[in-house]
Design an enzyme around this catalytic site. Structure first.
Site, PDB file in Angstrom:
ATOM      1  N   GLU D  57       0.799  -1.218   0.000  1.00 35.26           N
ATOM      2  CA  GLU D  57       0.000   0.000   0.000  1.00 35.26           C
ATOM      3  C   GLU D  57       0.836   1.275   0.000  1.00 35.26           C
ATOM      4  O   GLU D  57       0.489   2.258  -0.661  1.00 35.26           O
ATOM      5  CB  GLU D  57      -0.961  -0.013   1.199  1.00 35.26           C
ATOM      6  CG  GLU D  57      -2.151  -0.972   1.057  1.00 35.26           C
ATOM      7  CD  GLU D  57      -1.828  -2.437   1.317  1.00 35.26           C
ATOM      8  OE1 GLU D  57      -0.673  -2.734   1.694  1.00 35.26           O
ATOM      9  OE2 GLU D  57      -2.720  -3.283   1.141  1.00 35.26           O
ATOM     10  N   HIS D 126     -10.691  -4.983  10.179  1.00 32.29           N
ATOM     11  CA  HIS D 126     -11.364  -4.797   8.892  1.00 32.29           C
ATOM     12  C   HIS D 126     -12.624  -3.963   9.053  1.00 32.29           C
ATOM     13  O   HIS D 126     -13.591  -4.122   8.308  1.00 32.29           O
ATOM     14  CB  HIS D 126     -11.720  -6.151   8.265  1.00 32.29           C
ATOM     15  CG  HIS D 126     -10.571  -6.810   7.571  1.00 32.29           C
ATOM     16  ND1 HIS D 126      -9.430  -7.210   8.228  1.00 32.29           N
ATOM     17  CD2 HIS D 126     -10.370  -7.140   6.269  1.00 32.29           C
ATOM     18  CE1 HIS D 126      -8.596  -7.764   7.355  1.00 32.29           C
ATOM     19  NE2 HIS D 126      -9.140  -7.729   6.169  1.00 32.29           N
TER      20      HIS D 126
HETATM   21  C1  LIG Z   1      -2.327  -4.837   4.161  1.00 28.93           C
HETATM   22  C2  LIG Z   1      -3.387  -5.659   3.549  1.00 28.93           C
HETATM   23  N1  LIG Z   1      -3.671  -5.495   2.248  1.00 28.93           N
HETATM   24  C3  LIG Z   1      -4.614  -6.248   1.650  1.00 28.93           C
HETATM   25  C4  LIG Z   1      -5.304  -7.176   2.368  1.00 28.93           C
HETATM   26  C5  LIG Z   1      -6.372  -8.030   1.699  1.00 28.93           C
HETATM   27  N2  LIG Z   1      -5.903  -9.416   1.619  1.00 28.93           N
HETATM   28  C6  LIG Z   1      -6.277 -10.333   2.509  1.00 28.93           C
HETATM   29  S1  LIG Z   1      -5.552 -11.817   2.236  1.00 28.93           S
HETATM   30  C7  LIG Z   1      -4.722 -11.247   0.899  1.00 28.93           C
HETATM   31  C8  LIG Z   1      -3.829 -12.168   0.105  1.00 28.93           C
HETATM   32  C9  LIG Z   1      -2.595 -12.545   0.803  1.00 28.93           C
HETATM   33  O1  LIG Z   1      -1.913 -13.523   0.074  1.00 28.93           O
HETATM   34  P1  LIG Z   1      -0.822 -14.441   0.749  1.00 28.93           P
HETATM   35  O2  LIG Z   1       0.046 -13.646   1.628  1.00 28.93           O
HETATM   36  O3  LIG Z   1      -0.157 -15.195  -0.351  1.00 28.93           O
HETATM   37  O4  LIG Z   1      -1.630 -15.440   1.676  1.00 28.93           O
HETATM   38  P2  LIG Z   1      -2.713 -16.526   1.292  1.00 28.93           P
HETATM   39  O5  LIG Z   1      -4.042 -15.884   1.424  1.00 28.93           O
HETATM   40  O6  LIG Z   1      -2.415 -17.001  -0.088  1.00 28.93           O
HETATM   41  O7  LIG Z   1      -2.552 -17.612   2.302  1.00 28.93           O
HETATM   42  C10 LIG Z   1      -5.012  -9.913   0.678  1.00 28.93           C
HETATM   43  C11 LIG Z   1      -4.477  -9.112  -0.427  1.00 28.93           C
HETATM   44  C12 LIG Z   1      -5.020  -7.295   3.734  1.00 28.93           C
HETATM   45  N3  LIG Z   1      -5.691  -8.133   4.528  1.00 28.93           N
HETATM   46  N4  LIG Z   1      -4.037  -6.552   4.293  1.00 28.93           N
END
Ligand SMILES: Cc1ncc(C[n+]2csc(CCOP(=O)(O)OP(=O)(O)O)c2C)c(N)n1
Ligand SMILES: Cc1ncc(C[n+]2csc(CCOP(=O)(O)OP(=O)(O)O)c2C)c(N)n1
Ligand SMILES: [Mg+2]
Ligand SMILES: [Mg+2]
Lengths: 316, 341, 316, 341
Positions: D57, D126
């Site tokens: 971000e 959230h």
């Molecule tokens: C700072 C932030 N940005 C965006 C999000 C929205 N978000 C939640 S899970 C996720 C994906 C994360 O991917 P990864 O780290 O690969 O974990 P996975 O869900 O694949 O286990 C996102 C973008 C968030 N929770 N926090």
């Protein structure tokens, strides 16, 4: 694509002008006409000069940081207005609202700088994105210290520039110091280029302060950037002569030893450029005049009117 | 003892008292030791108890939180409040919520020291205060001491507090001298301080504006007007009672915010007074002009509250007349400051 | 330093328990007793199991994220309280204040998780710092997705862990997805280990979901971490079976194709562990009972009292 | 047209009208298209005009600022307001100050869309609103539309505005229907909206709490009490005049903050009323409880303002009696929401 030749006289002019400017600042700083912190570029001049000579003044965009006098002068920013800005005068680049830490001049696409370490890097990348989206064939030149690479935003920005194939040249001025903190106190691995490569950005390390060398590498890099639209990263070893901020040597603080060799190296470079410049006397005269004109201009200028403080907070 | 020395003294006492305390942050072990407030701690207590960090505020805050969760009492030092903007995720989304999310099982005894910059061309990015931004977030405590005595006592309290504490210092206060006991003592959070008694008007300051308020009080004496000056000291929790009692007496209130006013702590004070207490009173806010802070000296000066502005406004509120211009008073902290930071 | 042997029966028990738990969640989710988002671990079970079996339950500290059911169960968190927490009940891990995204259990040093991507990584590093300062010979295990490596804080934290030689094992569960965004849409270079190495942290890539393999590498890594106090990084390829959040398949969204091989691979792994487990029937019975006990417990528990909302905002 | 469709419509219009507009953010080109608000834009306008980003971000905000400086009009989309905490450095230290630092030579026409989460166990990280944090910073504009009509008109205004605009949406509003013109229209910033006329009390809401206020107004009708409901809409600049006029008439004010109250926008409103206007009035604030948001349904419910709370308080303020419990009203946005996010 034209191959530029390295112009010694220009290089000498710029190098000397930067150095003389910083020396003039040192000279008058005590009198407190510049009521604001200054971060001098002494020792790091060759980088700005080499890069600026390699760049296209009309088209390229320059991002820097609080330590930007050298960049500003090398890239040809309005010299009088720069001084007036240091003096906090109405006739300065930002009517005095900015000062030394936030120099900018849109006539040469020199973006007003930030004093938050690393914070302009993503903006430089964003500007490069805009260039690409607008199909302009300019390039962004983004100067930053090695300290800015401590910040995660550097790696985020680097990745994004590679992902989107953006026309940007990162120029890391590695003086191995962040204020009084040595690079190795902050980074586990000192091979910066290897890290950058692993993120998918071509990188070149320049070990010394040869202006010509820097020019050559930068010139080639910039041409490549224009052609392939790919970021390139330059790491240039350098040496900060004086204190992080202010106008004094800082060797007596004891955190680092005076490196006479390094100090000499920079002067040698200046002398080398001088030797290669036939009419160096004229060049020096020109610089002297520019400085005294700019000082005159700045001393004479008024401070901004108080009511100006509330202008340009938001744009209508 | 100076304000800076009082901080150093509190830190040393706590480093000795509690082996879980450590100090970290950019430059804390450098030759200047964060304006002297951490000077030579690394020599006295070793590199494990006081150490430098890379320039990465977000993660260093996370490191502090992680160590705090593990039972340490870290003190994280920032050269400027402005740099905390890089750590807001850790402060707002993590530190302030961990105790709650774990329903009390974890806690975050982390002290985040932040220094507000001012004067001599600090410019827009080295001069922010942002007190109220932190006060807005449940789970944080926010303290902004003005005097050497208070800064020492509240810092010790902050270090022993089991919650994240945003500990706000002011660059212009570091050199100020005051009477400070040598040893360990604590000052309770949630208590303001009445610095001078008066019945004509209540003037509330915080951090550096307390100095302005005191100076304004002196100016008002010229007109035989007596101001009651309150040093807010604890921004969150807020000591509304002292203000209520004072305003009940004076019926007039000026709050001098060491920050922008919009959605600030002064608005919070006013709202609490109006919402809950049936006092009739007149009130004005003074604070930073609602612009970024300009660098050049004359604009910078008019950006900030001043004793003259406070005194003039007080006079007008009390007398309903506009016929007084107080003499200029020298704010030595500001005028003697010749940088760089 | 003792060499642990891989215990198939335990592995089967944990793997099956995780899978059955997620399946039970899917089964009852429609009834809206779990009024909250869940991020299932289906397909990624072997990682949690392999790592947990290699770790020291008494001493090691576990950090995870919103996708933590598998980790929580594998590391032996209180199973009933976990379910009660999903139900938002008073008897849950956090009296319902946390829910699925913030599981935690200090009896096994499982730190309450965060739902902000990447935000617990620096905290894990900070915890490791505390371990080192306190001269405890525990280790931190920090699970995270490959998406968290988009965040600069990952690189900041990694550098710091290397700089300070901290006892931490990073476990990157690379499912190549962040919600619906493929890894290659977000990262220029997909060789994550190379990047990590360039920052000075030893890294190991595990290509498949063999629980035993993961156990072996993790076991060795953890022993090394304890001995040398150095961070180690594991990247483990894996596959997310269902939607990012919620309980459905997401193949019909069209952004990715169902990978039957991948789905099969995981089931094969489960079957393999089962085959190697003599008394698998008993194991399965045990799991069934644990699940029904936990569900009973959770259904029967009360919601927290309303006044509890204001407790534990700050610690006295 | 729904609130989400109104956003999509505004975006499409501007993508067509101005080739410098582009949309970026995590998941904007995914099959769900940020709750439908960016659905298929990448197909209609190409991958250069609407694209996904890595999860970072801070830097993506910087990228938006950089592109804006270069003359583009980027729209950066965040799934949650909470994630903006990672971008505070770029927003507070950079975006808000660049126009000033350059003394007007640069500007930052960047729209930052942020969605406030609520309900069905979003939990502490959230669900934050943080409106007033942005309103505290000079150089930013902060808009929080409630109706489909307003969200479209203000989004177009935001995109054409030359300043950074924090454009605050609310997850619970996306499905709400309203009359929305198909084409291009703008709604001026700095204007609130009077949603219903009344003379007994003024109730000011913002973002989702406007829905609560409208429901409270309906409840009050049962007792023949007439509430004047104002949708704040523009958080910064603030339209204090409409509130002044209304409160002069009703003498009673409730502000329902879609956020924590401490140092919030409701405090700012109260302070402006008290400081400048000599109106005698009674006032109360309602907002989020001063705790992190709990996940479990019953606690979550009591965390938020509700029509019943607003109506009860209104009744008490107007009648000075405590003898009424309004009937339960169903807030369909909340009760029908079954997640996940
Ligand atoms: C700072 C932030 N940005 C965006 C999000 C929205 N978000 C939640 S899970 C996720 C994906 C994360 O991917 P990864 O780290 O690969 O974990 P996975 O869900 O694949 O286990 C996102 C973008 C968030 N929770 N926090
Ligand atoms: C975010 C942030 N943190 C800390 C600082 C304080 N600071 C100013 S300059 C500096 C050192 C930066 O080092 P480097 O990037 O190498 O640049 P150099 O000064 O060596 O040219 C630091 C830490 C800052 N301005 N911003
Ligand atoms: Mg450096
Ligand atoms: Mg992933």
């Amino acid at each position: 694509m034209t191959i530029k030749k390295f112009n010694y006289a220009k290089a000498y002019y710029l190098f000397k002008k930067i150095r003389s400017t910083e020396e003039k600042i040192i000279e008058i700083y005590e009198s407190d006409v510049i009521k604001s912190p200054v971060h001098l570029s002494l020792g790091q001049e060759s980088i700005a000069v080499g890069i600026a000579l390699a760049s296209n003044k009309k088209k390229d965009i320059v991002f820097s940081n609080y330590r930007s006098h050298a960049h500003f002068i090398a890239h040809g920013g309005d010299y009088k207005k720069m001084w007036a800005e240091l003096f906090g005068k109405e006739s300065g680049l930002s009517s005095g609202k900015a000062g030394s830490m936030h120099l900018g001049d849109l006539d040469i696409n020199f973006i007003f700088t930030s004093a938050i370490v690393g914070s302009a890097i993503s903006e430089a990348v964003g500007y490069a994105l805009a260039l690409k989206l607008k199909k302009l064939n300019s390039r962004v030149i983004c100067y930053h210290g090695e300290g800015a690479m401590d910040q995660g935003t550097f790696w985020e920005s680097l990745n994004f520039s590679a992902l989107k194939k953006l026309p940007i040249l990162f120029v890391c001025e590695n003086n191995h110091l962040a204020i009084y903190s040595e690079q190795k106190k902050r980074m586990k691995t000192l091979n910066i280029c290897k890290k950058v490569e692993s993120f998918g950005v071509r990188s070149i390390k320049i070990e010394d302060n040869s202006t010509k060398n820097i020019f050559k590498y930068a010139h080639k890099a910039l041409q490549g950037i224009g052609k392939n639209s790919q970021p390139v990263f330059l790491e240039i070893n350098t040496y900060r002569e004086v204190d992080h901020v202010g106008t004094n040597y800082d060797f007596e603080l004891g955190y680092r030893k005076k490196d006479k060799q390094q100090l000499l190296k920079n002067l040698n470079e200046l002398n080398y450029l001088k030797e290669k410049t036939k009419n160096f006397l004229q060049v020096e005269k020109k610089i002297s005049k520019e400085i005294s004109d700019a000082l005159n201009y700045s001393y004479k200028s008024n401070f901004p009117k108080i009511k100006h403080i509330e202008s340009n907070v938001t744009k209508e | 003892m100076s304000y800076a020395d009082a901080i150093l003294s509190a830190t040393k006492i706590m480093l000795k008292k509690n082996k879980d305390v450590f100090v970290f942050g950019q430059g804390v072990d450098d030759p200047k030791g964060h304006y002297g407030t951490t000077l030579n701690l690394h020599k006295d207590f070793g590199n494990n108890r006081c150490f430098d960090t890379p320039i990465c505020e977000e993660s260093m805050t996370g490191v502090g939180i992680g160590a705090a969760i593990a039972g340490m009492s870290p003190i994280l030092v920032h050269q400027r409040m402005d740099f905390l903007m890089l750590a807001m995720n850790q402060i707002v989304n993590m530190a302030s919520k961990i105790h709650y999310i774990s329903d009390g099982k974890l806690c975050v005894p982390l002290v985040i020291r932040a220094c507000i910059g001012r004067s001599w061309g600090q410019g827009a990015q080295h001069s922010q205060s942002l007190l109220s931004v932190f006060a807005h977030i449940p789970g944080l405590k926010v303290i902004a001491p003005t005097t050497p005595y208070d800064v020492k006592g509240t810092l010790i309290t902050a270090i022993e507090d089991k919650n994240p504490v945003i500990f706000i210092e002011h660059r212009m206060l570091y050199k100020n001298q005051g009477l400070v006991p040598e040893g360990y003592y604590k000052i309770e959070f949630g208590k303001s301080r009445i610095l001078s008694k008066g019945s004509d008007i209540t003037i509330v300051g915080m951090s550096f504006t307390v100095v302005d308020c005191i100076n304004a009080k002196k100016l008002l004496l010229e007109k035989s007007l007596k101001a009651e000056v309150i040093d807010l000291l604890s921004i969150q929790p807020l000591d509304i009672n002292k203000i209520v009692i004072s305003v009940k007496k004076t019926k007039r209130l000026i709050i001098v915010e060491n920050d922008w006013i919009n959605c600030g702590i002064s608005a919070e004070i006013i709202s609490r007074l109006v919402e809950k207490y049936k006092i009739k009173f007149e009130v004005k806010r003074i604070g930073y002009l609602f612009t970024p802070c300009p660098t050049t000296a004359p604009l910078e000066k008019s950006f900030y509250p001043s004793p003259e502005k406070i005194a003039t406004l007080s006079y007008e509120m009390i007398t309903k007349k506009k016929n007084w211009t107080p003499k200029k008073i020298k704010t030595k902290e500001i005028e003697e400051f010749k940088g760089p930071f």
